[in-house]
Design a protein around this motif. Structure first.
Motif, mmCIF file in Angstrom:
data_model
loop_
_atom_site.group_PDB
_atom_site.id
_atom_site.type_symbol
_atom_site.label_atom_id
_atom_site.label_comp_id
_atom_site.label_asym_id
_atom_site.label_seq_id
_atom_site.Cartn_x
_atom_site.Cartn_y
_atom_site.Cartn_z
ATOM 1 N N SER A 43 0.850 -1.189 -0.146
ATOM 2 C CA SER A 43 0.009 -0.050 -0.169
ATOM 3 C C SER A 43 1.067 1.180 0.095
ATOM 4 O O SER A 43 1.241 1.973 1.078
ATOM 5 C CB SER A 43 -0.887 0.063 1.208
ATOM 6 O OG SER A 43 -1.748 1.253 1.236
ATOM 7 N N PRO A 44 1.395 1.553 -1.401
ATOM 8 C CA PRO A 44 2.378 2.865 -1.378
ATOM 9 C C PRO A 44 1.642 4.196 -0.612
ATOM 10 O O PRO A 44 2.418 4.948 -0.167
ATOM 11 C CB PRO A 44 2.494 3.010 -2.756
ATOM 12 C CG PRO A 44 2.453 1.503 -3.330
ATOM 13 C CD PRO A 44 1.085 1.009 -2.358
ATOM 14 N N GLU A 45 0.656 4.264 -0.682
ATOM 15 C CA GLU A 45 -0.155 5.426 -0.351
ATOM 16 C C GLU A 45 -0.112 5.762 1.132
ATOM 17 O O GLU A 45 -0.188 6.812 1.734
ATOM 18 C CB GLU A 45 -1.700 5.756 -0.804
ATOM 19 C CG GLU A 45 -2.697 4.568 -0.491
ATOM 20 C CD GLU A 45 -2.348 3.379 -1.112
ATOM 21 O OE1 GLU A 45 -3.263 2.485 -0.821
ATOM 22 O OE2 GLU A 45 -1.740 3.231 -2.164
ATOM 23 N N ALA A 46 -0.028 4.354 1.932
ATOM 24 C CA ALA A 46 -0.101 4.412 3.340
ATOM 25 C C ALA A 46 1.321 4.178 3.810
ATOM 26 O O ALA A 46 1.352 4.024 5.182
ATOM 27 C CB ALA A 46 -1.046 3.550 3.905
ATOM 28 N N LEU A 47 2.306 4.300 3.043
ATOM 29 C CA LEU A 47 3.676 3.746 3.506
ATOM 30 C C LEU A 47 4.184 5.099 4.405
ATOM 31 O O LEU A 47 4.370 5.917 3.734
ATOM 32 C CB LEU A 47 4.627 3.707 2.318
ATOM 33 C CG LEU A 47 6.063 3.348 2.510
ATOM 34 C CD1 LEU A 47 6.449 1.992 3.221
ATOM 35 C CD2 LEU A 47 6.980 3.376 1.355
ATOM 36 N N GLU A 48 4.775 4.630 5.284
ATOM 37 C CA GLU A 48 5.250 5.756 6.249
ATOM 38 C C GLU A 48 6.734 5.755 6.045
ATOM 39 O O GLU A 48 7.587 5.173 6.509
ATOM 40 C CB GLU A 48 5.163 5.478 7.712
ATOM 41 C CG GLU A 48 3.510 5.519 8.155
ATOM 42 C CD GLU A 48 3.656 5.486 9.627
ATOM 43 O OE1 GLU A 48 4.556 4.919 10.449
ATOM 44 O OE2 GLU A 48 2.535 5.445 10.133
ATOM 45 N N LEU A 49 7.196 6.545 4.788
ATOM 46 C CA LEU A 49 8.642 6.313 4.219
ATOM 47 C C LEU A 49 9.497 7.070 5.488
ATOM 48 O O LEU A 49 10.689 6.341 5.377
ATOM 49 C CB LEU A 49 8.636 7.154 2.898
ATOM 50 C CG LEU A 49 9.762 6.840 2.057
ATOM 51 C CD1 LEU A 49 9.839 5.435 1.613
ATOM 52 C CD2 LEU A 49 9.606 7.850 0.792
ATOM 53 N N GLU A 50 9.224 8.012 5.973
ATOM 54 C CA GLU A 50 10.293 8.426 6.809
ATOM 55 C C GLU A 50 10.593 7.690 7.896
ATOM 56 O O GLU A 50 11.637 7.804 8.633
ATOM 57 C CB GLU A 50 9.649 9.804 7.440
ATOM 58 C CG GLU A 50 8.623 9.655 8.294
ATOM 59 C CD GLU A 50 7.338 9.586 7.604
ATOM 60 O OE1 GLU A 50 6.289 9.514 7.940
ATOM 61 O OE2 GLU A 50 7.405 9.685 6.500
ATOM 62 N N SER A 51 9.902 6.492 8.262
ATOM 63 C CA SER A 51 10.359 5.739 9.274
ATOM 64 C C SER A 51 11.133 4.801 8.887
ATOM 65 O O SER A 51 11.870 3.883 9.716
ATOM 66 C CB SER A 51 8.919 4.677 9.762
ATOM 67 O OG SER A 51 8.526 3.868 8.776
ATOM 68 N N LEU A 52 11.442 4.410 7.472
ATOM 69 C CA LEU A 52 12.181 3.477 7.107
ATOM 70 C C LEU A 52 13.572 4.241 6.160
ATOM 71 O O LEU A 52 14.662 3.642 6.165
ATOM 72 C CB LEU A 52 11.919 2.654 5.885
ATOM 73 C CG LEU A 52 10.361 1.630 6.526
ATOM 74 C CD1 LEU A 52 9.463 1.104 5.405
ATOM 75 C CD2 LEU A 52 10.599 0.696 7.370
ATOM 76 N N LEU A 53 13.372 5.420 5.884
ATOM 77 C CA LEU A 53 14.305 6.084 5.244
ATOM 78 C C LEU A 53 14.606 7.482 5.675
ATOM 79 O O LEU A 53 13.675 8.562 5.639
ATOM 80 C CB LEU A 53 13.770 6.336 3.781
ATOM 81 C CG LEU A 53 14.886 6.713 2.598
ATOM 82 C CD1 LEU A 53 16.017 6.008 2.256
ATOM 83 C CD2 LEU A 53 14.179 6.932 1.328
ATOM 84 N N THR A 54 15.733 7.568 6.253
ATOM 85 C CA THR A 54 16.155 9.123 6.657
ATOM 86 C C THR A 54 16.401 10.063 5.575
ATOM 87 O O THR A 54 17.085 9.702 4.470
ATOM 88 C CB THR A 54 17.204 8.907 7.626
ATOM 89 O OG1 THR A 54 18.542 8.526 6.888
ATOM 90 C CG2 THR A 54 16.915 7.865 8.734
ATOM 91 N N PRO A 55 16.276 11.370 5.906
ATOM 92 C CA PRO A 55 16.569 12.466 4.745
ATOM 93 C C PRO A 55 18.092 12.367 4.665
ATOM 94 O O PRO A 55 18.842 11.990 5.599
ATOM 95 C CB PRO A 55 15.921 13.692 5.311
ATOM 96 C CG PRO A 55 15.011 13.094 6.542
ATOM 97 C CD PRO A 55 15.701 12.002 6.956
#
Length: 299
Positions: free
Chosen positions: A89-101
């Motif tokens: 579910s890409p739209e619900a993916l919490e990207l910041e929890s897996l990938l830091t800036p």
């Protein structure tokens, strides 16, 4: 004494193993050999350069895997794209929890961390060209990798002087297998002598079924000019086949004064020239692919 270096990393499940293998391939690692046995399965991944780096002092951001890249922004985009593609579910993916800036360090570099599978974190970093030598940390040459995984090879070997050429053939096969080639991807073609090598190599190259051709033979000087005549035509024919077909041909045809010299070059004293020819062939395949990528990216 040291032959190779590998860091073994265990995953908790086959699913995690497959996900990490997919992530490493997506981020730009070169896939190597694999194994799948009853007790375990595994996959080897290569980088252009590796080593053990000893650090004195705190480097808090580093994870278990620290990967230097040529462009940290490109690596970040590749990691983010992989995470989105892997998410149900890409739209619900919490990207910041897996990938830091992407962030700056205090030693003139930029980095980010990503956790593609829980418990398996990677740090990717690159020198900041605005704060240091623009070439620092960046490759100044395009070079081929020494991984034969997924490549197909033909070995054209002469029967004349078989006591030498059989040793060269063994060395060539050994070099390919050690570099990750599969036995099924290595074809062997035997010809009567060195004179017949170019014709066979050209026929194989024009079929387009292999990535590279390894030519193996042995010429030993006699009392007549026959040696020079054969060698010149063999070298010319192999070179012409490579240039006109675009298929890399490695040159493993020995030209020696004596049988002793030939034996030395077939593994007795001076290394095995068949092994060296195989390594040269797979490196040229890798280089050809990289140059094609450079050309495509420039268009």
């Amino acid at each position: 004494m040291i032959k190779s270096l590998a860091f073994l990393h265990s995953t908790a499940s086959a699913a995690d193993h497959q996900k990490l293998a997919s992530f490493l391939a997506a981020i730009g690692f070169e896939p190597g050999s694999t194994w799948d046995e009853e007790a375990s399965q595994g996959a080897l991944f290569f980088t252009p350069r590796g080593g053990i780096e000893l650090i004195f002092g705190a480097m808090p951001f580093f994870s278990e895997f620290s990967v230097e890249v040529t462009s940290v922004d490109a690596a970040y985009q590749a990691a983010a794209a992989w995470l989105r593609a892997d998410s149900p579910s890409p739209e619900a993916l919490e990207l910041e929890s897996l990938l830091t800036p992407v962030a700056d360090t205090d030693w003139k570099s930029r980095y980010f961390t990503v956790e593609p599978v829980p418990g398996h974190k990677f740090s990717f970093w690159a020198w900041d060209a605005t704060k240091t030598d623009p070439l620092k940390g960046k490759p100044i040459a395009v070079e081929g990798d020494l991984s034969a995984a997924g490549m197909k090879f033909a070995i054209v070997v002469s029967r004349w002087n078989a006591v030498i050429t059989d040793r060269l053939l063994e060395g060539a096969i050994d070099g390919l297998l050690r570099s990750g080639a599969q036995q099924a991807d290595i074809g062997i073609v035997r010809v009567p002598g060195a004179w017949e090598i170019p014709a066979a190599a050209r026929t194989i190259a024009e079929q387009g079924s292999v990535d590279a051709i390894i030519t193996l033979g042995c010429l030993i000087r006699g009392e007549t000019a026959h040696y020079e005549a054969i060698y010149n035509e063999v070298a010319r024919g192999i070179g012409q086949s490579q240039q006109e077909t675009g298929i890399p041909h490695s040159f493993g045809v020995l030209t020696c004064e004596t049988l002793e010299q030939a034996l030395n070059r077939a593994g007795i004293k001076a290394g095995n020239k068949g092994f060296e020819a195989a390594v040269a062939a797979l490196e040229m395949v890798s280089l050809s692919r990289k140059l094609a990528q450079v050309k495509a990216s420039a268009q």
